[in-house]
Each structure stands twice: as structure tokens, then as C-alpha cells.
Scaffold this motif. Structure first.
Motif, PDB file in Angstrom:
ATOM      1  N   ASP A  91      -5.015  -5.716  -3.045  1.00 64.68           N
ATOM      2  CA  ASP A  91      -4.382  -5.167  -1.848  1.00 64.68           C
ATOM      3  C   ASP A  91      -5.074  -3.861  -1.469  1.00 64.68           C
ATOM      4  N   GLY A  92      -5.074  -3.561  -0.176  1.00 65.45           N
ATOM      5  CA  GLY A  92      -5.624  -2.295   0.286  1.00 65.45           C
ATOM      6  C   GLY A  92      -7.116  -2.310   0.503  1.00 65.45           C
ATOM      7  N   LEU A  93      -7.761  -3.434   0.251  1.00 69.43           N
ATOM      8  CA  LEU A  93      -9.199  -3.564   0.481  1.00 69.43           C
ATOM      9  C   LEU A  93      -9.454  -4.714   1.438  1.00 69.43           C
ATOM     10  N   ASN A  94     -10.300  -4.491   2.403  1.00 68.71           N
ATOM     11  CA  ASN A  94     -10.694  -5.514   3.352  1.00 68.71           C
ATOM     12  C   ASN A  94     -12.041  -6.061   2.902  1.00 68.71           C
ATOM     13  N   LEU A  95     -12.039  -7.176   2.182  1.00 66.48           N
ATOM     14  CA  LEU A  95     -13.262  -7.704   1.598  1.00 66.48           C
ATOM     15  C   LEU A  95     -13.762  -8.986   2.254  1.00 66.48           C
ATOM     16  N   HIS A  96     -13.195  -9.345   3.389  1.00 66.70           N
ATOM     17  CA  HIS A  96     -13.642 -10.547   4.086  1.00 66.70           C
ATOM     18  C   HIS A  96     -14.720 -10.156   5.096  1.00 66.70           C
ATOM     19  N   PRO A  97     -15.895 -10.780   5.039  1.00 67.83           N
ATOM     20  CA  PRO A  97     -17.006 -10.365   5.908  1.00 67.83           C
ATOM     21  C   PRO A  97     -16.680 -10.324   7.398  1.00 67.83           C
ATOM     22  N   ASP A 105     -14.797  -0.964   8.169  1.00 73.49           N
ATOM     23  CA  ASP A 105     -14.840  -0.454   6.803  1.00 73.49           C
ATOM     24  C   ASP A 105     -13.977  -1.302   5.887  1.00 73.49           C
ATOM     25  N   ASP A 106     -14.123  -1.060   4.594  1.00 72.63           N
ATOM     26  CA  ASP A 106     -13.427  -1.915   3.629  1.00 72.63           C
ATOM     27  C   ASP A 106     -12.111  -1.332   3.130  1.00 72.63           C
ATOM     28  N   THR A 107     -11.735  -0.169   3.602  1.00 78.42           N
ATOM     29  CA  THR A 107     -10.435   0.405   3.224  1.00 78.42           C
ATOM     30  C   THR A 107      -9.667   0.837   4.463  1.00 78.42           C
ATOM     31  N   ARG A 108      -9.582  -0.041   5.423  1.00 78.63           N
ATOM     32  CA  ARG A 108      -8.887   0.278   6.672  1.00 78.63           C
ATOM     33  C   ARG A 108      -7.377   0.179   6.462  1.00 78.63           C
ATOM     34  N   ASN A 109      -6.716   1.311   6.350  1.00 78.61           N
ATOM     35  CA  ASN A 109      -5.262   1.405   6.253  1.00 78.61           C
ATOM     36  C   ASN A 109      -4.821   2.482   7.229  1.00 78.61           C
ATOM     37  N   ASP A 110      -3.566   2.464   7.631  1.00 77.89           N
ATOM     38  CA  ASP A 110      -3.090   3.507   8.533  1.00 77.89           C
ATOM     39  C   ASP A 110      -1.623   3.805   8.272  1.00 77.89           C
ATOM     40  N   ASN A 118      10.927   7.798   8.575  1.00 82.91           N
ATOM     41  CA  ASN A 118      10.492   6.621   7.821  1.00 82.91           C
ATOM     42  C   ASN A 118       8.986   6.469   7.930  1.00 82.91           C
ATOM     43  N   ILE A 119       8.365   5.975   6.873  1.00 82.89           N
ATOM     44  CA  ILE A 119       6.917   5.861   6.784  1.00 82.89           C
ATOM     45  C   ILE A 119       6.510   4.402   6.959  1.00 82.89           C
ATOM     46  N   TYR A 120       5.605   4.157   7.897  1.00 79.60           N
ATOM     47  CA  TYR A 120       5.062   2.833   8.141  1.00 79.60           C
ATOM     48  C   TYR A 120       3.609   2.826   7.693  1.00 79.60           C
ATOM     49  N   ILE A 121       3.217   1.768   7.008  1.00 83.51           N
ATOM     50  CA  ILE A 121       1.807   1.601   6.667  1.00 83.51           C
ATOM     51  C   ILE A 121       1.349   0.228   7.130  1.00 83.51           C
ATOM     52  N   VAL A 122       0.074   0.129   7.417  1.00 77.58           N
ATOM     53  CA  VAL A 122      -0.550  -1.151   7.716  1.00 77.58           C
ATOM     54  C   VAL A 122      -1.794  -1.233   6.845  1.00 77.58           C
ATOM     55  N   SER A 123      -2.027  -2.395   6.274  1.00 79.27           N
ATOM     56  CA  SER A 123      -3.146  -2.555   5.360  1.00 79.27           C
ATOM     57  C   SER A 123      -3.580  -4.014   5.324  1.00 79.27           C
ATOM     58  N   THR A 124      -4.358  -4.341   4.308  1.00 80.54           N
ATOM     59  CA  THR A 124      -4.884  -5.682   4.106  1.00 80.54           C
ATOM     60  C   THR A 124      -4.471  -6.174   2.727  1.00 80.54           C
ATOM     61  N   THR A 125      -4.236  -7.462   2.607  1.00 75.18           N
ATOM     62  CA  THR A 125      -3.840  -8.025   1.319  1.00 75.18           C
ATOM     63  C   THR A 125      -4.428  -9.414   1.111  1.00 75.18           C
ATOM     64  N   SER A 126      -4.619  -9.762  -0.148  1.00 73.89           N
ATOM     65  CA  SER A 126      -4.910 -11.150  -0.507  1.00 73.89           C
ATOM     66  C   SER A 126      -3.791 -11.694  -1.392  1.00 73.89           C
ATOM     67  N   SER A 127      -2.710 -10.917  -1.540  1.00 73.96           N
ATOM     68  CA  SER A 127      -1.561 -11.316  -2.363  1.00 73.96           C
ATOM     69  C   SER A 127      -0.610 -12.210  -1.586  1.00 73.96           C
ATOM     70  N   TYR A 146      -7.436 -13.374   3.247  1.00 75.97           N
ATOM     71  CA  TYR A 146      -6.927 -12.029   3.503  1.00 75.97           C
ATOM     72  C   TYR A 146      -6.020 -12.064   4.703  1.00 75.97           C
ATOM     73  N   ASP A 147      -5.049 -11.168   4.707  1.00 74.68           N
ATOM     74  CA  ASP A 147      -4.115 -11.066   5.814  1.00 74.68           C
ATOM     75  C   ASP A 147      -3.726  -9.607   5.971  1.00 74.68           C
ATOM     76  N   GLY A 148      -3.194  -9.281   7.122  1.00 72.25           N
ATOM     77  CA  GLY A 148      -2.655  -7.944   7.324  1.00 72.25           C
ATOM     78  C   GLY A 148      -1.271  -7.863   6.704  1.00 72.25           C
ATOM     79  N   VAL A 149      -0.841  -6.650   6.388  1.00 70.88           N
ATOM     80  CA  VAL A 149       0.514  -6.413   5.916  1.00 70.88           C
ATOM     81  C   VAL A 149       0.997  -5.109   6.547  1.00 70.88           C
ATOM     82  N   VAL A 150       2.245  -5.138   7.025  1.00 69.39           N
ATOM     83  CA  VAL A 150       2.893  -3.969   7.614  1.00 69.39           C
ATOM     84  C   VAL A 150       4.157  -3.723   6.804  1.00 69.39           C
ATOM     85  N   ALA A 151       4.402  -2.445   6.434  1.00 62.42           N
ATOM     86  CA  ALA A 151       5.573  -2.124   5.621  1.00 62.42           C
ATOM     87  C   ALA A 151       6.240  -0.854   6.119  1.00 62.42           C
TER      88      ALA A 151
END
Length: 168
Positions: A91-97, A105-110, A118-127, A146-151
Motif C-alpha cells: 500500500d502507498g506505492l504506485n508500482l503499475h507502469p 511518481d511512485d508515492t503519489r498520496n494526498d 477530520n483527515i482524508y487521505i488518498v493513495s494507492t493499494t494492491s491489497s 492496483y487501485d486507488g483508496v480514499v479514507a
């Protein structure tokens, strides 16, 4: 102020946000099984994945990768909250070409905050087992590797309000 943040393995900082109260929030991709979490953290346990390497930076993640979210107090002298977030794959790494090409980039989170703090994050996951996704907008990974995840977390990172996958 200036400080260190991390555990005994590698971390890649991917996003910072300063709250209206001058508290600093960081989203990090970590391979550390001992990343500093707060006493009441939503998740104090590294969830892992397989050993991998961040494509562009060539930084190794020998224990796999997890997302970490940390909030410092305004003086930088302590943690308001700090938690792991992720499933049992990387999780947290964007490793799909193809997505790496599109997002740059390979660590695109926001990070974002709402008016209640309240804290919102968006990231990438393979879980396929991200917590908090049951019954949400997209309760399961979309089928690719890989997929996006919002929390959404509370302001102290002690509870997860919800999470959802986002992607095809």
C-alpha cells in the motif's frame, strides 16, 4: 522546527498538510515494522506486503509497504496521532507502469481536512482487504493489480470513519 520521522527501514514522504492550528500532517509510504504510532492509533501494526522497490527512486521496501499517517503538534515536539493504514499487500506505492506514467511518481498520496478537522487521505493499494470498505462506494478492489483508496480518519488518527476503493 525540524525533526526525523520513521522506523528502522525505509520511508518515502509523499504529502504534507498544515492545519489551521499549525499542526503538520504527513502521509508516508513505509517499510518499517516499528514506525512510530500513537498510543491510541487506529492501527499500530505494520500490515506489510511483499518485498518491493519504488520504481523511480530505487528505494527498497524489504518488508513490503504500508501507508502511515502522522500528525505533529504545532510546536513539532510531539505527535497528536500516528497510525498505519493498509491491507496485507503493498500500500502507498504506485508500482503499475501505466498509472506511474499518468501520475508522475511512485508515492503519489494526498491529504485534505474538512471543517471538523477530520483527515482524508488518498493513495494507492494492491491489497484486497483494506479496512473500513464494507458497504462503501466501492467495497472491493476493482480487479487490476492496483487501485486507488480514499479514507477518512478522525482528527487524532485514532479511528477510521470509512474507506473505499476507487478504480476500475
Amino acid at each position: 522546527y525540524s525533526t526525523y520521522l520513521g522506523g528502522s527501514s525505509n520511508e518515502l514522504l509523499s504529502s504534507l498538510y498544515c492545519t489551521p492550528s499549525n499542526e503538520l500532517i504527513a502521509v508516508i509510504s513505509t517499510s518499517s515494522t516499528n514506525f512510530p504510532t500513537s498510543a491510541d492509533a487506529f492501527d499500530k501494526t505494520f500490515n506489510g506486503g511483499g518485498s518491493t522497490v519504488a520504481i523511480q527512486s530505487s528505494i527498497e521496501f524489504p518488508n513490503g509497504s504500508d501507508i502511515a499517517v502522522t500528525k505533529f503538534n504545532a510546536a513539532g515536539t510531539g505527535l497528536v496521532g500516528s497510525t498505519y493504514f493498509g491491507g496485507t499487500s503493498n500500500d502507498g506505492l504506485n508500482l503499475h507502469p501505466s498509472t506511474l506514467f499518468n501520475y508522475g511518481d511512485d508515492t503519489r498520496n494526498d491529504i485534505a481536512l474538512d471543517n471538523s478537522g477530520n483527515i482524508y487521505i488518498v493513495s494507492t493499494t494492491s491489497s484486497s482487504n483494506i479496512p473500513g470498505t464494507a458497504g462503501k462506494a466501492q467495497p472491493s478492489i476493482g480487479g487490476g493489480s492496483y487501485d486507488g483508496v480514499v479514507a477518512k480518519f478522525n482528527s487524532g488518527l485514532s479511528s477510521l470513519n470509512w474507506a473505499t476503493y476507487y478504480g476500475g
